[in-house]
Design an enzyme around this catalytic site. Structure first.
Site, PDB file in Angstrom:
ATOM      1  N   VAL A 157       0.788  -1.299   0.067  1.00  0.00           N
ATOM      2  CA  VAL A 157      -0.063   0.221  -0.078  1.00  0.00           C
ATOM      3  C   VAL A 157       0.639   1.150  -0.158  1.00  0.00           C
ATOM      4  O   VAL A 157       0.325   2.339   0.337  1.00  0.00           O
ATOM      5  CB  VAL A 157      -0.971   0.075   1.319  1.00  0.00           C
ATOM      6  CG1 VAL A 157      -1.873  -1.218   1.313  1.00  0.00           C
ATOM      7  CG2 VAL A 157      -0.151  -0.002   2.450  1.00  0.00           C
ATOM      8  N   CYS A 186     -20.322   8.406   2.508  1.00  0.00           N
ATOM      9  CA  CYS A 186     -20.755   9.274   1.554  1.00  0.00           C
ATOM     10  C   CYS A 186     -19.561   8.999   0.041  1.00  0.00           C
ATOM     11  O   CYS A 186     -20.021   9.084  -1.071  1.00  0.00           O
ATOM     12  CB  CYS A 186     -20.788  10.679   1.493  1.00  0.00           C
ATOM     13  SG  CYS A 186     -19.331  11.582   1.516  1.00  0.00           S
ATOM     14  N   HIS A 236      -4.613  -4.289  -2.245  1.00  0.00           N
ATOM     15  CA  HIS A 236      -5.153  -3.999  -0.986  1.00  0.00           C
ATOM     16  C   HIS A 236      -5.117  -2.320  -0.957  1.00  0.00           C
ATOM     17  O   HIS A 236      -5.168  -1.909   0.340  1.00  0.00           O
ATOM     18  CB  HIS A 236      -4.052  -4.334  -0.033  1.00  0.00           C
ATOM     19  CG  HIS A 236      -3.996  -5.930   0.146  1.00  0.00           C
ATOM     20  ND1 HIS A 236      -3.028  -6.549   0.150  1.00  0.00           N
ATOM     21  CD2 HIS A 236      -4.936  -6.764  -0.053  1.00  0.00           C
ATOM     22  CE1 HIS A 236      -3.196  -7.848   0.378  1.00  0.00           C
ATOM     23  NE2 HIS A 236      -4.346  -8.195  -0.085  1.00  0.00           N
TER      24      HIS A 236
END
Length: 292
Positions: free
Chosen positions: A125, A152, A141
């Site tokens: 990552v 949202c 990932h």
């Protein structure tokens, strides 16, 4: 996308012998015979950039400390878990975001440019493949450089969130101990308790890094996409991963099912050792640049 010309940072790299000329030759043959190579990388490709991994014997996070990464369910459920996570991440981010790709990342970028590498899947990552210039790539990932709202879906850059943290915590100070693989540092509960965490600017929801935490699952859409890229490939190279996590291991099982030749480059044992065509016990940044 320059890379430091300094020698690699071996602080978090397990000891290993220099590449064996016979093994170099075997990997050269493997790569030469591949026309559409599928590459999967793990934490072991980034250790030479100064980022520790979880599982390396003696020096991985699990060997050095009893700390464990945050679990997805705990992060979602507990405000104090989020406060602890973000305080540690806030402290670690300035250093983590500055890590640069090493020779192994650059070699894989070059293979892509030459048309040798068909698709790259990274379990990391850290954005180092992106910094190196790789484009035919899936971050399995996710990536620490992005943040999104669980309510949202609004997205912001992690660097932007750092500014919000600084504005909310102008006098907060803490001394960090050590660094973990995903960019956070170790802090005590006392240090964390006054840290303020911003909510989503659009809806006030919970902000989470755009990564798959432990206990969470990779989206079915992403898994299907990677399976399609694997189906188009003629061989698989695993670099810097013990493949202990099933989200990556499933693709090695699929490659075995398709009877693709599989080469593994990793210091220490992996889950693939009993069925890989080739297993090499070397540093990625030392062996990969020897392959033409």
């Amino acid at each position: 996308h320059s890379v430091s010309r300094a020698s690699p940072n071996l602080t978090f790299v397990p000891a290993c012998l220099p590449p064996d000329p016979v093994e170099v030759e075997e990997l050269q043959r493997f790569v030469s015979n591949s026309k559409r190579l599928f590459v999967m990388t793990g934490a072991g490709i980034s250790t030479e950039s100064g980022i520790p991994d979880y599982r390396s014997e003696g020096i991985g996070l699990y060997a050095r400390t009893d700390r464990r990464p945050v679990q997805h369910a705990e992060f979602v459920r507990s405000a104090s878990a989020r406060q602890r996570y973000w305080a540690r991440n806030f402290m670690g981010w300035p250093q983590f975001s500055l890590h640069q790709p090493n020779k192994a990342h650059l070699v894989l970028r070059d293979w892509e440019k030459l048309g040798k590498l068909h698709w790259l899947v990274t379990q990391n990552v850290d954005a180092l493949h992106t910094k190196a210039g790789s484009q035919r790539m899936t971050e399995l990932h996710g990536c620490m450089h992005g943040v999104f709202c669980l309510a949202c879906g609004d997205r912001i850059l992690r660097s932007e969130l750092q500014e919000h943290f600084e504005a909310l915590n102008p006098t907060w100070k803490a001394e960090a101990f050590g660094v973990a693989p995903d960019g956070d540092v170790f802090l005590t509960d006392e240090q964390v308790c006054n840290f303020q965490v911003p909510a989503c600017r659009k809806c006030g929801g919970i902000l989470k890094p755009d990564v798959t935490f432990f206990g969470d699952t990779v989206s079915q859409e992403k898994i299907s996409f990677v399976h399609q890229r694997l189906a188009e490939s003629d061989s698989m190279l695993v670099a810097g991963s013990s493949m202990q996590v099933y989200s990556g291991y499933r693709f090695a099982l699929a490659a075995r099912e398709k009877k693709l030749p599989i080469a593994v480059l990793n210091i220490g044992p992996t889950r693939l050792d009993h069925f890989a065509s080739l297993k090499l016990n070397s540093r990625c940044g030392e062996l990969l640049p020897l392959i033409v």
